[in-house]
Design an enzyme around this catalytic site. Structure first.
Site, PDB file in Angstrom:
ATOM      1  N   LYS A 239      -2.266  -8.695   9.460  1.00 47.83           N
ATOM      2  CA  LYS A 239      -2.680  -8.200  11.433  1.00 47.83           C
ATOM      3  C   LYS A 239      -3.798  -8.023  11.537  1.00 47.83           C
ATOM      4  O   LYS A 239      -4.170  -7.191  10.769  1.00 47.83           O
ATOM      5  CB  LYS A 239      -1.774  -7.376  11.840  1.00 47.83           C
ATOM      6  CG  LYS A 239      -1.067  -6.275  11.556  1.00 47.83           C
ATOM      7  CD  LYS A 239      -2.019  -5.306  12.263  1.00 47.83           C
ATOM      8  CE  LYS A 239      -1.712  -3.722  12.203  1.00 47.83           C
ATOM      9  NZ  LYS A 239      -3.019  -2.878  11.877  1.00 47.83           N
TER      10      LYS A 239
ATOM     11  N   ASP B 169       4.481   0.307  13.267  1.00 45.58           N
ATOM     12  CA  ASP B 169       3.817  -1.047  13.236  1.00 45.58           C
ATOM     13  C   ASP B 169       4.359  -1.998  12.829  1.00 45.58           C
ATOM     14  O   ASP B 169       4.275  -3.652  13.342  1.00 45.58           O
ATOM     15  CB  ASP B 169       2.167  -1.069  12.169  1.00 45.58           C
ATOM     16  CG  ASP B 169       1.082  -0.762  12.700  1.00 45.58           C
ATOM     17  OD1 ASP B 169       1.414  -0.023  14.180  1.00 45.58           O
ATOM     18  OD2 ASP B 169       0.470  -0.757  12.729  1.00 45.58           O
TER      19      ASP B 169
END
Length: 280
Positions: free
Chosen positions: A11, A139
């Site tokens: 990401k 996350d």
């Protein structure tokens, strides 16, 4: 169960604003997040052993502690008896650098959890999934989507429409940034930033920033030279650090542009790990 292979995509934070701190002591952030073609490769298969086995290999496998996001995920699922006493062997080829700001470890755990849910190996309601991801790491919930996302100040994840794919050049020095150190060194907070509907349009992305950049550069001065070098590449749209660093990402419109820029960068700076990729 036969052997299964899954991809765990990196990401990147297209922008990151730190607004303060939550009661949980986590920082209150807003971020535009997307995923890229760069990925770790995970092999999963059922095991006859008494314990789960986790093996990391590949270029960026060195130094991963025994207690990591994957082991924590499996421990949690075992503690809730969600795996029904079944054990698994996991082999993870690490293609995503550690301490780069690309969430490699968190995305690994998310990808495995998503696999277990998709294959109905475990069954969890939405609020239960959130409890699992919050326990493992802040996350992890992002990796369950693998889509362009807006992370709001209240830690809620909002999916957004697809936008123009961007070609990227990622460059990372031979050191990583400690997320804990970077966040703890931040003194000034931003105000709410995402008011426009089309945040992911290029003209809007160019105006945004990563609040952690200046902190990281102050702690690790070589990062300033890296950013400046990337900013001078031909046809670059903008350059921004992802997460808490240490990787910086240069964004381009076309594959031809990023390939050309990569050649220029490597001819001028050969002491960085670099790769070209694309948003997905």
């Amino acid at each position: 169960m036969n052997e299964s292979k899954i991809k765990s995509h990196a990401k990147i934070n297209l922008s990151l604003y730190v607004l303060g701190r939550l009661k949980s002591k986590l920082h209150k952030i807003e971020s535009l997040i997307t995923f890229i073609e760069l990925h770790d490769e995970i092999t999963i298969k059922k095991s006859n052993r008494k314990f789960h086995t986790i093996k990391f290999y590949g270029k960026f496998s060195k130094g991963i502690p025994k207690n990591n996001t994957i082991s924590n995920l499996l421990k949690f699922l075992d503690s809730k008896k969600l795996l029904k006493e079944k054990k698994y062997s996991l082999f993870i080829k690490k293609n995503i650098p550690q301490k780069s700001g690309m969430g490699g470890g968190s995305m690994n755990a998310a990808s495995i959890l998503k696999y277990f849910l998709k294959k109905k190996i475990i069954k969890l309601k939405k609020n239960e999934i959130e409890k699992v991801t919050d326990f493992i790491g802040s996350d992890v919930k992002l990796g369950l989507q693998n889509k362009s996302l807006i992370l709001n100040a209240n830690r809620k994840v909002q999916r957004t429409k697809q936008y123009k794919k961007l070609h990227i050049l990622i460059a990372k020095p031979n050191f990583g940034c400690s997320t804990k150190v970077i966040y703890s060194s931040l003194k000034n907070y931003s105000k709410l930033s995402f008011k426009k509907k089309n945040n992911f349009r290029i003209k809007n992305l160019k105006k945004l920033k990563n609040d952690l950049e200046l902190v990281a550069i102050k702690k690790y001065p070589p990062l300033l030279k890296l950013k400046k070098t990337l900013n001078y590449l031909p046809n670059v749209i903008f350059v921004r650090m992802t997460g808490s660093g240490s990787a910086f990402v240069a964004y381009f419109i076309s594959k031809k542009a990023v390939i050309n820029a990569s050649k220029v960068f490597k001819s001028e700076s050969n002491n960085y790990w670099t790769t070209i990729s694309k948003t997905i």
